[in-house]
Structure formats: C-alpha cells, structure tokens
Design an enzyme around this catalytic site. Sequence first.
Site, PDB file in Angstrom:
ATOM      1  N   ALA A  55      -4.153   1.583   3.555  1.00 47.59           N
ATOM      2  CA  ALA A  55      -4.189   1.827   2.107  1.00 47.59           C
ATOM      3  C   ALA A  55      -3.956   0.529   1.343  1.00 47.59           C
ATOM      4  O   ALA A  55      -4.660   0.217   0.366  1.00 47.59           O
ATOM      5  CB  ALA A  55      -3.142   2.868   1.726  1.00 47.59           C
ATOM      6  N   TYR A  56      -2.978  -0.238   1.782  1.00 46.65           N
ATOM      7  CA  TYR A  56      -2.649  -1.503   1.111  1.00 46.65           C
ATOM      8  C   TYR A  56      -3.806  -2.495   1.234  1.00 46.65           C
ATOM      9  O   TYR A  56      -4.243  -3.091   0.240  1.00 46.65           O
ATOM     10  CB  TYR A  56      -1.379  -2.081   1.726  1.00 46.65           C
ATOM     11  CG  TYR A  56      -0.941  -3.397   1.133  1.00 46.65           C
ATOM     12  CD1 TYR A  56      -0.395  -3.450  -0.139  1.00 46.65           C
ATOM     13  CD2 TYR A  56      -1.060  -4.585   1.856  1.00 46.65           C
ATOM     14  CE1 TYR A  56       0.017  -4.657  -0.688  1.00 46.65           C
ATOM     15  CE2 TYR A  56      -0.654  -5.792   1.318  1.00 46.65           C
ATOM     16  CZ  TYR A  56      -0.106  -5.827   0.048  1.00 46.65           C
ATOM     17  OH  TYR A  56       0.298  -7.022  -0.494  1.00 46.65           O
ATOM     18  N   ALA A  57      -4.328  -2.655   2.451  1.00 47.93           N
ATOM     19  CA  ALA A  57      -5.426  -3.600   2.673  1.00 47.93           C
ATOM     20  C   ALA A  57      -6.675  -3.187   1.897  1.00 47.93           C
ATOM     21  O   ALA A  57      -7.379  -4.039   1.345  1.00 47.93           O
ATOM     22  CB  ALA A  57      -5.736  -3.710   4.167  1.00 47.93           C
TER      23      ALA A  57
END
Length: 289
Positions: free
Chosen positions: A190-192
Amino acid sequence: MGILAVFALPLLLLGISGIIYIYQTLIWLVSKSAVQNKVVVITDAISGLGKECSRVFHSGGARLVLCGRTWEKLEALYDALISVADPSTTYTPKLVLLDISDIDYIQDVAKEILNCYGCVDILINNASMKVKGAVQSISLELDKKIMDANYFGPITLTKAILPNMISRRTGQIVLINSIQGKIGVPFRAAYAASKHAAVGFFDCLRAEMEEFDISVSTVNPTFICSYHHQPAPGNWEASIWKFFFRKVTYGVHPAEVAEEVLRTVSSKKQENFSFSINNLEKNKIKINK
C-alpha cells in the site's frame, strides 16, 4: 624517508578533509542564500523531518508557512525556532492547521496559506503516512487512507497552489517521497503503491511546468531513523568505517535529510536518491505519521 612516509598519509588525509569541509561549507552558504526571503510552505512540519526542514529553512532566512495537524505541536515548533533565531536575519513563521489526508478541506487551507504572504515560492510536500503488513492483511479502507495521505493529499494541495505560481511564472515544488516509490519492498504494498503514484504525477508535472519556469523536484531517501533514536555511545563511533556501518544500520538522521532537501532546492535538481539501506521493522503491521 620512513618518517616522512609515516606522516605523509595523515597529512594528506587532513588536507583532503579540510578541502571537503571548505567545499561543503561553501555549498551550505550558497544553499541558504537561495531560500532567503522566499515564501516556503512545509507540510507536516511537526514530524521529525518536518522540524529539521523548518529549522534549516528558517535559519536560511525563508518566510515559513508551517503546516501540521496539531496546533499545540505547531506552537511548540514555533517557540523552538524563535528561541534560537536572530530576528535581524529571520522571519516569524506563520502557522496553519492542515491534515493532508482530509481532501475536502485542503482547498480552504490552500487559500489560508496563500493569504499569509500572497504567494508561495517553494512548496515542500513532506506529509506522509506509513503502513506495514501483508497484502491480505491490509484492508481496502486502509489502502484508501494511505492513498489519501501520500497521493491525493499532496497533489490536491499542489493543484491548489499551482495557479499562483503559474501566474507569476516562478516557483518550486518539492516532493519528499521514498525510494519505495521506485522499487517494491515486501509488506509495503500500500505504501509503495502510493509513493509510485506520487512519483508518476510529479514526473509528469515537471514536464508540464517547464514552460512556466516552475521547477519540480523529488527527494527519495531510503530509511530515515527515528527522530529521537541515537546509537549507544562507544569508542567504535570514532572509526570511519564503523560510522558508515552505523548509518546503514540505523538509517540517516532527519537533520541530514533536511540539509539534502535544502541543497535540492538550491540546485533545483530534478530527482535525488539518497542516504542509507532500509533496515525494515520486524513487526507485522505498523502505522506511523
């Protein structure tokens, strides 16, 4: 001859160190002069990196607009900056409440930011939210929350400030992103994904803004250590090689990243990859702001 050989290497290293120090000092002075009197907006100024960016740009004579989610923390940052400032060379910072993940509210905040000085010279998109966990463990709701904070929030604020820069045909937009906007790391989907999306947007924006003389830069640090985390003291810190190893293990202090951001602003470098190898946390799911 043997004695000369013994002293030659230390003297050579000392001379090289002196030259490097002088060069870095000159670069630092040039970088600070580049932001003097400029209106600089920093989002999430109350984070570790945000505080250091605020300190660096404030000491450089920038007219700061500091944004954050908590008024008490903004006031504490204000007091910290003012307490060490030289009133003859610095400006009193302006404070603005901003939750970058609250998309519907950003347009109103952008107007408040522009009302501070009537313009924005440099916008530093620093706000970010992290999440760690297996793909199947992260809910779609959390995926959307991460995208709001790391993608939709920064681009909404940028779009709101952009017309002012275009009308003046000058300005600089800086995205403090992450190396994970370039590579995928397990348990950071999700962050990437949010960081990849941000890089794509600002890369396109850079090309579009060239005709208006507006520069767009991205800074992509790897692992930034905790603001309060310092390695245990010891004689090993005196070793150059072990000092390097420490940076790999613990990450880079926010102060070093802030100085790199200042150099990026000064040089208007398009993209900056920096710092250390990411030492991933061992916990299953962790969310930070």
